[in-house]
Scaffold this motif. Structure first.
Motif, mmCIF file in Angstrom:
data_model
loop_
_atom_site.group_PDB
_atom_site.id
_atom_site.type_symbol
_atom_site.label_atom_id
_atom_site.label_comp_id
_atom_site.label_asym_id
_atom_site.label_seq_id
_atom_site.Cartn_x
_atom_site.Cartn_y
_atom_site.Cartn_z
ATOM 1 N N PHE A 1 0.813 -1.213 0.000
ATOM 2 C CA PHE A 1 0.000 0.000 0.000
ATOM 3 C C PHE A 1 0.852 1.271 0.000
ATOM 4 N N LEU A 2 2.159 1.126 -0.025
ATOM 5 C CA LEU A 2 3.051 2.282 -0.056
ATOM 6 C C LEU A 2 3.104 2.883 -1.460
ATOM 7 N N ASP A 3 3.531 4.139 -1.551
ATOM 8 C CA ASP A 3 3.681 4.785 -2.857
ATOM 9 C C ASP A 3 4.687 4.044 -3.731
ATOM 10 N N THR A 4 5.647 3.384 -3.104
ATOM 11 C CA THR A 4 6.758 2.744 -3.815
ATOM 12 C C THR A 4 6.531 1.256 -4.053
ATOM 13 N N ARG A 5 5.291 0.816 -4.023
ATOM 14 C CA ARG A 5 5.008 -0.628 -4.043
ATOM 15 C C ARG A 5 5.558 -1.344 -5.279
ATOM 16 N N VAL A 6 5.783 -0.629 -6.377
ATOM 17 C CA VAL A 6 6.294 -1.281 -7.582
ATOM 18 C C VAL A 6 7.821 -1.152 -7.694
ATOM 19 N N LEU A 7 8.457 -0.555 -6.689
ATOM 20 C CA LEU A 7 9.902 -0.322 -6.740
ATOM 21 C C LEU A 7 10.639 -1.225 -5.759
ATOM 22 N N PRO A 8 11.874 -1.601 -6.088
ATOM 23 C CA PRO A 8 12.698 -2.283 -5.090
ATOM 24 C C PRO A 8 13.149 -1.282 -4.035
ATOM 25 N N ASP A 9 13.491 -1.757 -2.857
ATOM 26 C CA ASP A 9 14.000 -0.857 -1.825
ATOM 27 C C ASP A 9 15.340 -0.269 -2.261
ATOM 28 N N PRO A 10 15.650 0.956 -1.847
ATOM 29 C CA PRO A 10 16.939 1.548 -2.224
ATOM 30 C C PRO A 10 18.107 0.820 -1.581
ATOM 31 N N ASP A 11 19.180 0.659 -2.344
ATOM 32 C CA ASP A 11 20.414 0.076 -1.828
ATOM 33 C C ASP A 11 21.289 1.142 -1.187
ATOM 34 N N LEU A 12 21.216 2.346 -1.726
ATOM 35 C CA LEU A 12 22.079 3.443 -1.284
ATOM 36 C C LEU A 12 21.285 4.735 -1.243
ATOM 37 N N VAL A 13 21.407 5.471 -0.147
ATOM 38 C CA VAL A 13 20.794 6.792 -0.024
ATOM 39 C C VAL A 13 21.923 7.811 0.125
ATOM 40 N N ILE A 14 21.913 8.817 -0.732
ATOM 41 C CA ILE A 14 22.933 9.869 -0.730
ATOM 42 C C ILE A 14 22.284 11.177 -0.304
ATOM 43 N N ARG A 15 22.952 11.901 0.598
ATOM 44 C CA ARG A 15 22.511 13.264 0.910
ATOM 45 C C ARG A 15 23.663 14.219 0.668
ATOM 46 N N THR A 16 23.391 15.240 -0.118
ATOM 47 C CA THR A 16 24.403 16.251 -0.391
ATOM 48 C C THR A 16 24.330 17.372 0.632
ATOM 49 N N SER A 17 25.312 18.233 0.627
ATOM 50 C CA SER A 17 25.389 19.511 1.369
ATOM 51 C C SER A 17 25.945 19.408 2.777
ATOM 52 N N GLY A 18 26.390 18.215 3.208
ATOM 53 C CA GLY A 18 27.034 18.103 4.510
ATOM 54 C C GLY A 18 26.107 17.832 5.674
ATOM 55 N N GLU A 19 24.802 17.838 5.439
ATOM 56 C CA GLU A 19 23.854 17.525 6.513
ATOM 57 C C GLU A 19 23.790 16.011 6.698
ATOM 58 N N ALA A 20 23.734 15.554 7.950
ATOM 59 C CA ALA A 20 23.745 14.118 8.231
ATOM 60 C C ALA A 20 22.440 13.691 8.893
ATOM 61 N N ARG A 21 21.363 13.847 8.141
ATOM 62 C CA ARG A 21 20.051 13.385 8.617
ATOM 63 C C ARG A 21 19.245 12.938 7.403
ATOM 64 N N ILE A 22 18.184 12.156 7.654
ATOM 65 C CA ILE A 22 17.431 11.584 6.533
ATOM 66 C C ILE A 22 16.154 12.360 6.221
ATOM 67 N N SER A 23 15.758 13.277 7.085
ATOM 68 C CA SER A 23 14.666 14.214 6.800
ATOM 69 C C SER A 23 13.392 13.534 6.314
ATOM 70 N N ASN A 24 13.003 12.433 6.973
ATOM 71 C CA ASN A 24 11.690 11.835 6.709
ATOM 72 C C ASN A 24 11.591 11.271 5.299
#
Length: 244
Positions: A176-199
């Motif tokens: 029932f998630l928005d991503t139901r047709v997608l595989p889970d991400p293997d890698l999450v990248i955040r730019t700009s030096g902030e170290a949080r996932i922001s929801n």
């Protein structure tokens, strides 16, 4: 960076990469320009990264374009971002179709203006048959909001008797998630030096690797992207298991 102490053998690269594209406003302010100038530069960078994905082995790219919390920004910036999204779709639609990119949008569309929603729907329809790569754009998206909406839909199905409460498990909710047709991400990248996932992709990223880099998003080149992907291949992903 977590690495395998027993072997330097590279593992396969990430199939699905998710990116929190942070730093557009600061990039513009460093140049004495308004924040929207940075957002325009960031939109151009999206094209570079999307075009680089097939050669780097990335089949799925998910980008965080506008969060449920971004409505708290100034009315001028929000209106400018919505206009930018419309122009991006108008400008890039033909190239995305030509290059075989399948585009999807995730997030709650109820609060978005009808014209933008129509453009999003149309682009999804135009690119639905493309198979070279998959681009998912998160607009008015929040991880907690997504799970809440999924739980609400699941509860309705239980109420209607189409699913029993005994059948409700993690796999059922994920459908029932928005991503139901997608595989889970293997890698999450955040730019700009902030170290949080922001929801961002809270459910889907339970076992993803994270990379927090100092580069502001408009300066994040395909070369640096390739370097981050290479470092991923040296990580030891155990998914809770212990290697002998």
């Amino acid at each position: 960076m977590a690495r395998d102490d027993k072997s330097e053998e590279a593992r396969p690269g990430p199939r699905h990469v998710a990116i929190i594209m942070d730093g557009n406003g600061r990039w513009a302010q460093q140049r004495g320009r308004p924040r929207l100038y940075g957002h325009h530069a960031g939109a151009k960078r999206v094209r570079d990264i999307v075009e680089a994905c097939p050669d780097l082995g990335v089949e799925y790219l998910t980008i965080f374009a506008f969060s449920t919390e971004n409505w708290k920004r100034t009315q001028t910036e929000v209106a400018g971002l919505m206009g930018l999204f419309r122009r991006y779709i108008e400008r890039e639609a033909r190239a995305l179709v030509r290059d075989g990119v399948c585009v999807r949008f995730i997030g709650d569309r109820v609060k978005l203006e009808p014209k933008l929603v129509d453009m999003m729907d149309n682009l999804e329809m135009l690119t639905a048959g493309n198979t070279k790569m998959n681009l998912t754009v998160a607009i008015n998206y929040g991880g907690r909001d997504e799970v809440t909406r999924a739980a609400r839909r699941l509860a309705y199905e239980v109420q209607q008797g189409r699913i029993t409460h005994e059948e409700v498990d993690a796999e059922t909710l994920a459908r029932f998630l928005d991503t139901r047709v997608l595989p889970d991400p293997d890698l999450v990248i955040r730019t700009s030096g902030e170290a949080r996932i922001s929801n961002f992709l809270l459910w889907q990223s339970a076992y993803a690797e994270y990379e927090f880099i100092d580069t502001l998003w408009p300066d994040f080149t395909p070369t640096e992207f390739a370097s981050v992907l290479k470092s991923y291949t040296l990580r030891d992903r155990r998914f809770g298991a212990v290697r002998a």
